[in-house]
Write an enzyme that holds these catalytic residues in place. Sequence first.
Site, short mmCIF file in Angstrom:
data_model
loop_
_atom_site.label_atom_id
_atom_site.label_comp_id
_atom_site.label_asym_id
_atom_site.label_seq_id
_atom_site.Cartn_x
_atom_site.Cartn_y
_atom_site.Cartn_z
N SER A 154 0.94 -1.20 -0.04
CA SER A 154 -0.05 -0.04 0.17
C SER A 154 0.74 1.28 -0.13
O SER A 154 1.88 1.16 -0.55
CB SER A 154 -0.82 -0.09 1.26
N THR A 155 0.50 2.37 0.69
CA THR A 155 1.37 3.59 0.54
C THR A 155 1.92 3.86 1.98
O THR A 155 1.60 4.82 2.62
CB THR A 155 0.29 4.75 0.47
N HIS A 156 2.67 2.76 2.40
CA HIS A 156 3.44 2.72 3.64
C HIS A 156 4.94 3.04 3.43
O HIS A 156 5.50 4.09 4.71
CB HIS A 156 3.63 1.49 4.37
N ASP A 165 8.05 0.79 10.52
CA ASP A 165 6.56 1.01 10.16
C ASP A 165 6.06 0.55 11.68
O ASP A 165 6.35 -0.57 12.41
CB ASP A 165 6.03 0.12 9.18
N TRP A 215 -6.39 8.21 4.52
CA TRP A 215 -5.70 9.34 5.24
C TRP A 215 -5.17 10.24 4.49
O TRP A 215 -5.20 11.67 4.52
CB TRP A 215 -4.66 8.73 6.41
N SER A 219 -5.50 11.01 1.08
CA SER A 219 -6.55 11.90 0.62
C SER A 219 -7.44 13.09 1.56
O SER A 219 -7.48 14.10 0.92
CB SER A 219 -7.87 11.15 -0.31
#
Length: 458
Positions: A26-28, A125, A356, A358
Amino acid sequence: MHQQLLKMPQTAAVPGHVAVLAFPFSTHAAPLLAIIHRLATSSPNTHFSFFSTQQSNNSIFSVYKQNTNIKACDVWDGVPEGHVFSGKPQEQIELFMKSAPNSFRKAMEVAVSETGRKVSCLVSDAFFWFAGEMAEEKGVAWLPFWTAGPASLSAHVYTDLIRETFGVGGQEDELLSLIPGMSKIRTRDLPEGVLFGNLESCFSNMLHKMGRALPQAAAVFINSFEELDPSITKDLKSRFEKFLNIGPFNMISPAPPAADTHGCITWLDKQKPASVAYLSFGSVATPPPHELVALAEALETSGVPFLWSMKDNSKVHLPDGFPERTASQGLLVAWTPQFEVLAHRAVGVFITHCGWNSLLESIAGGVPLICRPFFGDQRLNGRMVEDAWRIGLLVEDGVFRKHGVLNCLDKVLSQDSGEKLRENIRALKQLAKKSIAPDGSSFNNFVALSDLVFNTKS
């Protein structure tokens, strides 16, 4: 603004070696690398080993080639040779997580051997609850990064209390008044794995263990600003050693303007101020076909100018003739430069899944939202948007229906209530700008994070 942050002096007596463990899905990984880039620029003598899968590193590192003190270190993706994927959701994540502790340990040993520097600090993370044990073994600080907002983080920290209070799979409409700052949140807004869904899944277990482990960290840092959720922030500061809001990243160091290959900005330039509905559902979520039809019908009936970012494979679900009939009303494209679009004066509302990133981009643009959440933290974000911050609306019953969309568009674009939403989100935008300015809360929190990264003794 970010230039001032980048010039902070390096204060470690011995050149450090910061190990960074990224979650490659994802976007991590990208936002974590953006933070590491800021830290690395401010301390050229510190070496940063950035551990992620080869695929993830290849996709995010091209932007940061100029940083000689950050090295991309590939770790195994956990997929055994010859493995045939069953198509089970999260299978890739499960395989990666199973091998991750061992893979990261081995890769760190190699990095220490190659650099001749012991690890002086461990950044990860937040998903990697086991990173706390690794840091303890090495006698260094553990600094986990939570990529979403404080409300969803709080839900995972309080999972045990929530389960004890409401019972697993219990009532869906109870308010979470027992948790500071969450009095507007209903139990059904919670991410999967807290009360509902498969509580034994890899993801649920990971988040549950994370919530229990984070209070042991030297600091937890997140992409938000204190003024957005003061009550939750105050509570998490009491739960953690340090809780550092260091965002919004998109306002601190925006990415270079993206190539506007579909002429979105030129098209927006021709529209009236605050008149356009912008639609985008991120890289993962897609509304089911019947909802795409309802959305398209509502847009056509309303006559509202629209800019719709839609993957080509979804266009087959649109009503017959819709693109042709609305050619003068809207622009249907496969991709948009979203940050620039939301900053454009013509955009009056953002129809979104309420992820989040967006949400933060909408605040930066001062654009109210119409939210149709799908999974994870999105329902919780949507509830905060409508009931806590009052900067947008949730679609009725969480589903796109023609009448419901028409109603939301009317409220945001044509009624006085829309002007109130605009005022509220512009006020949040000003608070965000203030937080990242010198001596603002996010500015000072980044300085505190830097001190922890660079002053940790190995």
